[in-house]
Design a protein around this motif. Structure first.
Motif, PDB file in Angstrom:
ATOM      1  N   ASP A   1       2.205   3.480 -16.331  1.00 27.06           N
ATOM      2  CA  ASP A   1       1.781   3.904 -14.999  1.00 27.06           C
ATOM      3  C   ASP A   1       1.598   2.713 -14.070  1.00 27.06           C
ATOM      4  OD1 ASP A   1       1.820   6.504 -15.769  1.00 27.06           O
ATOM      5  OD2 ASP A   1      -0.356   6.741 -15.901  1.00 27.06           O
ATOM      6  N   LEU A   2       1.347   1.538 -14.628  1.00 29.62           N
ATOM      7  CA  LEU A   2       1.123   0.352 -13.808  1.00 29.62           C
ATOM      8  C   LEU A   2       2.406  -0.090 -13.111  1.00 29.62           C
ATOM      9  CD1 LEU A   2      -1.243  -1.712 -16.130  1.00 29.62           C
ATOM     10  CD2 LEU A   2      -1.851  -0.222 -14.227  1.00 29.62           C
ATOM     11  N   ASN A   3       3.547   0.345 -13.615  1.00 28.66           N
ATOM     12  CA  ASN A   3       4.816   0.001 -12.985  1.00 28.66           C
ATOM     13  C   ASN A   3       5.189   0.969 -11.874  1.00 28.66           C
ATOM     14  OD1 ASN A   3       5.214  -2.223 -14.672  1.00 28.66           O
ATOM     15  ND2 ASN A   3       6.071  -0.921 -16.266  1.00 28.66           N
ATOM     16  N   ARG A   4       4.495   2.103 -11.799  1.00 24.51           N
ATOM     17  CA  ARG A   4       4.731   3.085 -10.743  1.00 24.51           C
ATOM     18  C   ARG A   4       4.098   2.611  -9.445  1.00 24.51           C
ATOM     19  NH1 ARG A   4       2.344   7.630 -10.141  1.00 24.51           N
ATOM     20  NH2 ARG A   4       3.743   8.689  -8.781  1.00 24.51           N
TER      21      ARG A   4
ATOM     22  N   VAL B   1      -8.668  -6.158 -10.569  1.00 30.51           N
ATOM     23  CA  VAL B   1      -7.970  -6.341  -9.290  1.00 30.51           C
ATOM     24  C   VAL B   1      -8.788  -5.684  -8.185  1.00 30.51           C
ATOM     25  CG1 VAL B   1      -5.650  -6.475 -10.247  1.00 30.51           C
ATOM     26  CG2 VAL B   1      -6.590  -4.260  -9.658  1.00 30.51           C
ATOM     27  N   LYS B   2      -8.525  -6.126  -6.960  1.00 32.10           N
ATOM     28  CA  LYS B   2      -9.184  -5.541  -5.797  1.00 32.10           C
ATOM     29  C   LYS B   2      -8.344  -4.379  -5.279  1.00 32.10           C
ATOM     30  CE  LYS B   2     -11.523  -9.654  -4.212  1.00 32.10           C
ATOM     31  NZ  LYS B   2     -10.995 -11.021  -4.235  1.00 32.10           N
ATOM     32  N   VAL B   3      -9.024  -3.375  -4.769  1.00 36.76           N
ATOM     33  CA  VAL B   3      -8.343  -2.200  -4.207  1.00 36.76           C
ATOM     34  C   VAL B   3      -7.335  -2.625  -3.146  1.00 36.76           C
ATOM     35  CG1 VAL B   3      -8.695  -0.106  -2.824  1.00 36.76           C
ATOM     36  CG2 VAL B   3     -10.211  -0.606  -4.749  1.00 36.76           C
ATOM     37  N   ASP B   4      -7.739  -3.509  -2.219  1.00 34.51           N
ATOM     38  CA  ASP B   4      -6.835  -3.930  -1.149  1.00 34.51           C
ATOM     39  C   ASP B   4      -5.570  -4.593  -1.691  1.00 34.51           C
ATOM     40  OD1 ASP B   4      -8.552  -2.926   0.733  1.00 34.51           O
ATOM     41  OD2 ASP B   4      -8.723  -4.782   1.888  1.00 34.51           O
ATOM     42  N   ASP B   5      -5.707  -5.338  -2.785  1.00 30.81           N
ATOM     43  CA  ASP B   5      -4.532  -5.998  -3.363  1.00 30.81           C
ATOM     44  C   ASP B   5      -3.548  -4.975  -3.931  1.00 30.81           C
ATOM     45  OD1 ASP B   5      -5.490  -8.478  -2.632  1.00 30.81           O
ATOM     46  OD2 ASP B   5      -6.420  -8.872  -4.579  1.00 30.81           O
ATOM     47  N   VAL B   6      -4.079  -3.925  -4.547  1.00 32.03           N
ATOM     48  CA  VAL B   6      -3.206  -2.870  -5.079  1.00 32.03           C
ATOM     49  C   VAL B   6      -2.541  -2.116  -3.926  1.00 32.03           C
ATOM     50  CG1 VAL B   6      -3.115  -0.744  -6.462  1.00 32.03           C
ATOM     51  CG2 VAL B   6      -4.502  -2.681  -7.236  1.00 32.03           C
ATOM     52  N   VAL B   7      -3.281  -1.862  -2.852  1.00 39.52           N
ATOM     53  CA  VAL B   7      -2.705  -1.183  -1.679  1.00 39.52           C
ATOM     54  C   VAL B   7      -1.608  -2.051  -1.067  1.00 39.52           C
ATOM     55  CG1 VAL B   7      -3.175  -0.376   0.680  1.00 39.52           C
ATOM     56  CG2 VAL B   7      -4.764   0.186  -1.165  1.00 39.52           C
TER      57      VAL B   7
ATOM     58  N   VAL C   1      -6.281   0.634 -10.358  1.00 37.77           N
ATOM     59  CA  VAL C   1      -7.353  -0.365 -10.402  1.00 37.77           C
ATOM     60  C   VAL C   1      -8.162  -0.186 -11.689  1.00 37.77           C
ATOM     61  CG1 VAL C   1      -9.539  -1.083  -9.326  1.00 37.77           C
ATOM     62  CG2 VAL C   1      -7.505  -0.707  -7.904  1.00 37.77           C
ATOM     63  N   ASP C   2      -8.519   1.060 -12.007  1.00 41.00           N
ATOM     64  CA  ASP C   2      -9.281   1.339 -13.237  1.00 41.00           C
ATOM     65  C   ASP C   2      -8.501   0.926 -14.479  1.00 41.00           C
ATOM     66  OD1 ASP C   2     -11.381   2.364 -11.759  1.00 41.00           O
ATOM     67  OD2 ASP C   2     -10.802   4.470 -12.079  1.00 41.00           O
ATOM     68  N   GLN C   3      -7.217   1.284 -14.536  1.00 43.11           N
ATOM     69  CA  GLN C   3      -6.388   0.955 -15.697  1.00 43.11           C
ATOM     70  C   GLN C   3      -6.272  -0.559 -15.876  1.00 43.11           C
ATOM     71  OE1 GLN C   3      -2.577   2.899 -15.500  1.00 43.11           O
ATOM     72  NE2 GLN C   3      -3.496   4.927 -15.237  1.00 43.11           N
ATOM     73  N   MET C   4      -6.048  -1.271 -14.785  1.00 43.61           N
ATOM     74  CA  MET C   4      -5.892  -2.720 -14.876  1.00 43.61           C
ATOM     75  C   MET C   4      -7.203  -3.386 -15.276  1.00 43.61           C
ATOM     76  SD  MET C   4      -3.168  -3.593 -11.869  1.00 43.61           S
ATOM     77  CE  MET C   4      -2.859  -5.246 -12.481  1.00 43.61           C
ATOM     78  N   THR C   5      -8.304  -2.883 -14.746  1.00 52.10           N
ATOM     79  CA  THR C   5      -9.611  -3.446 -15.082  1.00 52.10           C
ATOM     80  C   THR C   5      -9.906  -3.227 -16.559  1.00 52.10           C
ATOM     81  OG1 THR C   5     -10.373  -3.094 -12.820  1.00 52.10           O
ATOM     82  CG2 THR C   5     -12.071  -3.408 -14.502  1.00 52.10           C
ATOM     83  N   ARG C   6      -9.627  -2.003 -17.041  1.00 50.97           N
ATOM     84  CA  ARG C   6      -9.839  -1.719 -18.464  1.00 50.97           C
ATOM     85  C   ARG C   6      -8.946  -2.572 -19.355  1.00 50.97           C
ATOM     86  NH1 ARG C   6      -9.940   3.692 -16.871  1.00 50.97           N
ATOM     87  NH2 ARG C   6      -7.922   4.098 -17.830  1.00 50.97           N
TER      88      ARG C   6
ATOM     89  N   PRO D   1       1.869   3.249  -6.506  1.00 45.54           N
ATOM     90  CA  PRO D   1       0.868   4.248  -6.116  1.00 45.54           C
ATOM     91  C   PRO D   1       1.193   4.794  -4.723  1.00 45.54           C
ATOM     92  CG  PRO D   1      -0.189   2.175  -6.764  1.00 45.54           C
ATOM     93  CD  PRO D   1       1.285   1.926  -6.671  1.00 45.54           C
ATOM     94  N   GLU D   2       1.165   6.119  -4.605  1.00 50.38           N
ATOM     95  CA  GLU D   2       1.519   6.748  -3.331  1.00 50.38           C
ATOM     96  C   GLU D   2       0.316   7.284  -2.575  1.00 50.38           C
ATOM     97  OE1 GLU D   2       4.636   9.593  -3.923  1.00 50.38           O
ATOM     98  OE2 GLU D   2       5.829   8.189  -5.089  1.00 50.38           O
ATOM     99  N   SER D   3      -0.879   7.172  -3.171  1.00 51.16           N
ATOM    100  CA  SER D   3      -2.091   7.680  -2.529  1.00 51.16           C
ATOM    101  C   SER D   3      -3.272   6.829  -2.988  1.00 51.16           C
ATOM    102  CB  SER D   3      -2.331   9.134  -2.938  1.00 51.16           C
ATOM    103  OG  SER D   3      -2.640   9.187  -4.329  1.00 51.16           O
ATOM    104  N   MET D   4      -4.411   7.013  -2.342  1.00 51.49           N
ATOM    105  CA  MET D   4      -5.607   6.274  -2.747  1.00 51.49           C
ATOM    106  C   MET D   4      -6.065   6.690  -4.137  1.00 51.49           C
ATOM    107  SD  MET D   4      -6.371   3.761  -0.935  1.00 51.49           S
ATOM    108  CE  MET D   4      -7.949   3.336  -1.684  1.00 51.49           C
ATOM    109  N   THR D   5      -5.852   7.948  -4.507  1.00 51.68           N
ATOM    110  CA  THR D   5      -6.211   8.389  -5.856  1.00 51.68           C
ATOM    111  C   THR D   5      -5.417   7.590  -6.883  1.00 51.68           C
ATOM    112  OG1 THR D   5      -6.685  10.609  -5.035  1.00 51.68           O
ATOM    113  CG2 THR D   5      -6.308  10.379  -7.401  1.00 51.68           C
ATOM    114  N   GLU D   6      -4.119   7.447  -6.645  1.00 53.71           N
ATOM    115  CA  GLU D   6      -3.275   6.689  -7.565  1.00 53.71           C
ATOM    116  C   GLU D   6      -3.636   5.201  -7.554  1.00 53.71           C
ATOM    117  OE1 GLU D   6       0.879   7.599  -6.967  1.00 53.71           O
ATOM    118  OE2 GLU D   6       0.512   9.755  -7.183  1.00 53.71           O
ATOM    119  N   VAL D   7      -4.018   4.679  -6.383  1.00 49.21           N
ATOM    120  CA  VAL D   7      -4.467   3.279  -6.307  1.00 49.21           C
ATOM    121  C   VAL D   7      -5.707   3.087  -7.177  1.00 49.21           C
ATOM    122  CG1 VAL D   7      -5.577   1.571  -4.792  1.00 49.21           C
ATOM    123  CG2 VAL D   7      -3.464   2.694  -4.068  1.00 49.21           C
ATOM    124  N   MET D   8      -6.674   3.991  -7.033  1.00 48.30           N
ATOM    125  CA  MET D   8      -7.921   3.862  -7.798  1.00 48.30           C
ATOM    126  C   MET D   8      -7.650   3.987  -9.301  1.00 48.30           C
ATOM    127  SD  MET D   8      -9.876   3.067  -5.426  1.00 48.30           S
ATOM    128  CE  MET D   8     -11.364   2.891  -6.361  1.00 48.30           C
ATOM    129  N   ASP D   9      -6.736   4.877  -9.684  1.00 52.00           N
ATOM    130  CA  ASP D   9      -6.357   5.003 -11.091  1.00 52.00           C
ATOM    131  C   ASP D   9      -5.785   3.686 -11.603  1.00 52.00           C
ATOM    132  OD1 ASP D   9      -7.157   7.645 -11.072  1.00 52.00           O
ATOM    133  OD2 ASP D   9      -5.114   8.468 -10.983  1.00 52.00           O
TER     134      ASP D   9
END
Length: 114
Positions: free
Chosen positions: A4-7, A29-35, A19-24, A9-17
């Motif tokens: 999923d990390l290679n997908r 990572v920061k939300v803004d960096d993923v956006v 961020v959570d996956q990468m942190t785990r 993200p098309e929405s904030m929900t996917e961004v937050m997912d």
């Protein structure tokens, strides 16, 4: 899970997912960096789709206000920038990602003329 990390993200929900996956996974990572990465990669994908291949490369400008498009010789061939009365792409994505993707798709069409 990691695929999923290679997908993009098309929405904030996917961004937050993501961020959570990468942190785990031990990569906080920061939300803004993923956006920012999602917008850059998403715009690249839109251009590639319209051109039936990878001919241009997309990079953020230094202020993260515009997505610069470079040709094969690294010359700047165009730019996707919010209208002067609009918030940054990043802020718009957080508010309404669908509108940002629509606007970036239109920008891709204008940039390459189709």
């Amino acid at each position: 899970m990691m695929s999923d990390l290679n997908r993009i993200p098309e929405s904030m929900t996917e961004v937050m997912d993501q961020v959570d996956q990468m942190t785990r996974a031990g990569f906080p990572v920061k939300v803004d960096d993923v956006v920012k990465e999602a917008l850059k990669n998403g715009f690249q994908s839109l251009l590639d789709e319209r051109m039936d291949g990878h001919y241009y490369s997309v990079h953020w400008d230094s202020a993260f206000e515009a997505l610069d498009v470079f040709g094969s010789g690294e010359e700047l061939v165009g730019q996707a920038k919010p209208a002067p009365d609009q918030d940054s792409w990043i802020t718009q994505f957080k508010t309404n990602a669908d509108v940002v993707w629509f606007n970036l798709d239109r920008a891709a069409g204008k940039l390459i003329g189709r």
